[in-house]
Design an enzyme around this catalytic site. Structure first.
Site, PDB file in Angstrom:
ATOM      1  CG  ASP A  83      48.414  43.126  59.249  1.00 29.99           C
ATOM      2  OD1 ASP A  83      47.964  43.655  58.209  1.00 29.99           O
ATOM      3  OD2 ASP A  83      47.726  42.385  59.989  1.00 29.99           O
ATOM      4  NE  ARG A  87      42.875  47.748  52.003  1.00 32.06           N
ATOM      5  CZ  ARG A  87      43.046  47.269  53.237  1.00 32.06           C
ATOM      6  NH1 ARG A  87      42.262  47.670  54.209  1.00 32.06           N
ATOM      7  NH2 ARG A  87      43.988  46.394  53.496  1.00 32.06           N
ATOM      8  CG  ASN A 105      47.965  39.869  50.786  1.00 31.63           C
ATOM      9  OD1 ASN A 105      49.132  39.996  51.160  1.00 31.63           O
ATOM     10  ND2 ASN A 105      46.948  39.882  51.659  1.00 31.63           N
TER      11      ASN A 105
HETATM   12  C1  IPE Z   1      49.621  39.199  56.063  1.00 34.38           C
HETATM   13  O1  IPE Z   1      48.716  40.210  56.347  1.00 34.38           O
HETATM   14  C2  IPE Z   1      50.311  39.468  54.750  1.00 34.38           C
HETATM   15  C3  IPE Z   1      51.213  40.610  54.717  1.00 34.38           C
HETATM   16  C4  IPE Z   1      51.522  41.396  55.711  1.00 34.38           C
HETATM   17  C5  IPE Z   1      51.821  40.862  53.440  1.00 34.38           C
HETATM   18  P1  IPE Z   1      47.172  40.094  55.956  1.00 34.38           P
HETATM   19  O2  IPE Z   1      46.545  41.362  56.388  1.00 34.38           O
HETATM   20  O3  IPE Z   1      47.022  39.703  54.539  1.00 34.38           O
HETATM   21  O4  IPE Z   1      46.674  38.869  56.860  1.00 34.38           O
HETATM   22  P2  IPE Z   1      45.219  38.524  57.401  1.00 34.38           P
HETATM   23  O5  IPE Z   1      44.321  38.467  56.204  1.00 34.38           O
HETATM   24  O6  IPE Z   1      44.825  39.610  58.328  1.00 34.38           O
HETATM   25  O7  IPE Z   1      45.382  37.217  58.104  1.00 34.38           O
HETATM   26  C1  IPE Z   2      49.611  44.857  55.290  1.00 31.37           C
HETATM   27  O1  IPE Z   2      48.638  45.804  55.555  1.00 31.37           O
HETATM   28  C2  IPE Z   2      50.154  44.964  53.897  1.00 31.37           C
HETATM   29  C3  IPE Z   2      49.688  43.922  52.970  1.00 31.37           C
HETATM   30  C4  IPE Z   2      48.974  42.872  53.285  1.00 31.37           C
HETATM   31  C5  IPE Z   2      50.062  44.076  51.577  1.00 31.37           C
HETATM   32  P1  IPE Z   2      47.107  45.502  55.318  1.00 31.37           P
HETATM   33  O2  IPE Z   2      46.739  45.982  53.965  1.00 31.37           O
HETATM   34  O3  IPE Z   2      46.775  44.089  55.581  1.00 31.37           O
HETATM   35  O4  IPE Z   2      46.430  46.446  56.411  1.00 31.37           O
HETATM   36  P2  IPE Z   2      45.157  46.130  57.285  1.00 31.37           P
HETATM   37  O5  IPE Z   2      45.384  44.831  57.968  1.00 31.37           O
HETATM   38  O6  IPE Z   2      44.003  46.067  56.328  1.00 31.37           O
HETATM   39  O7  IPE Z   2      45.067  47.268  58.232  1.00 31.37           O
HETATM   40 MG    MG Z   3      46.203  43.107  57.237  1.00 33.79          MG
END
Ligand code: IPE
Ligand code: IPE
Ligand code: MG
Length: 242
Positions: free
Chosen positions: A20, A33, A68
């Site tokens: 994450d 992003r 997601n």
């Molecule tokens: C969890 O991260 C999913 C992955 C790392 C693929 P998210 O960023 O989607 O989770 P939340 O929304 O912060 O709980």
């Molecule tokens: C994790 O990084 C990767 C996926 C969920 C695909 P994020 O995209 O959730 O990154 P943050 O949490 O927005 O920083």
């Molecule tokens: Mg995230």
């Protein structure tokens, strides 16, 4: 073990990682992003290749959750093409490094071309045994249990399984992870202390480590520190400390 009661033998650890923080990593640099996701994808190689020296035989990484899809279409399609690119660019190296790749999650909603590439990578690396890399793609713990229950219910309806014979081990046998040991350690980067629907069933007795580092900055040294902290934990599995 399916019921999570037997600790992993040394060198046979299963570590699961919630990768994450890609979005915030990009945001801090004033970039889109997707730039963070690209940097995140590049991190995976070092972490996978660090596994043998760290005694990690099973590595499971959360790449895309069933939730997601709620992100913008630009981000979702960018991630999907990144997964295709990852498979295309890494396949030969994974094969050479002795990595056996598996995917967990619901493939039905994924693009058939991507699913074909996933199947190919699984088949191509199926003879490998140095590191077992499992990539969770369109994966959600609740969705997985629901899909497992559907398959189990079909067996019951067909008269091949008696309702009274169903126990935790039976259900575990229908999960996407049925061939894997339960995770010993679950790491989440980026400072969030939640599990976001990852390996709900399998993590019943996992240790958790929440680290502040954003995923694109997470190095093999950070990984080694997580394992060192893990080695000092007292895992009891419901029994009294030994
Ligand atoms: C969890 O991260 C999913 C992955 C790392 C693929 P998210 O960023 O989607 O989770 P939340 O929304 O912060 O709980
Ligand atoms: C994790 O990084 C990767 C996926 C969920 C695909 P994020 O995209 O959730 O990154 P943050 O949490 O927005 O920083
Ligand atoms: Mg995230």
């Amino acid at each position: 073990m399916a019921d999570g009661t037997v600790p992993a033998a040394a060198g046979d650890m299963h570590v699961a990682i919630i990768m994450d923080g890609n979005g915030r990593w990009a945001q801090r640099r004033g970039r889109p992003r997707l730039f963070g996701h690209q940097a995140g994808a590049r991190r995976v190689r070092d972490i996978v290749e660090a596994c043998p020296d760290l005694g990690v035989r099973y590595l499971t990484i959360f790449a895309f959750s069933t939730e997601n899809w709620k992100r913008t279409q630009t981000e979702v399609s960018g991630l999907m093409s990144l997964f295709r690119r990852y498979i295309r660019n890494e396949a030969a190296r994974l094969l050479r490094k002795g990595v056996r790749v598996r995917f967990i999650g619901d493939r039905v909603r994924l693009d058939p071309k991507l699913v074909e590439m996933m199947d190919e990578l699984e088949a191509m690396t199926s003879g490998n045994d140095t590191v077992h890399l499992t990539i969770a793609l369109n994966y959600g713990g609740r969705d997985e249990v629901a899909r497992a229950t559907q398959r189990l219910a079909r067996e019951v309806a067909a008269g091949r399984l008696a309702p009274d014979a169903v126990d935790a081990e039976t259900l575990a046998g229908f999960l996407d992870t049925h061939v894997l040991p339960d995770p010993d350690l679950v790491i989440r980067t980026s400072g969030e202390a939640r599990i976001s629907n990852f390996l709900l069933w399998q993590s019943a007795y996992a240790e958790y480590d929440f680290v502040d580092t954003l995923w694109p900055d997470f190095t093999p040294e950070d990984f080694a520190r997580c394992l060192s902290r893990f080695s000092k934990r007292d895992r009891r599995f419901g029994a009294v400390a030994g």
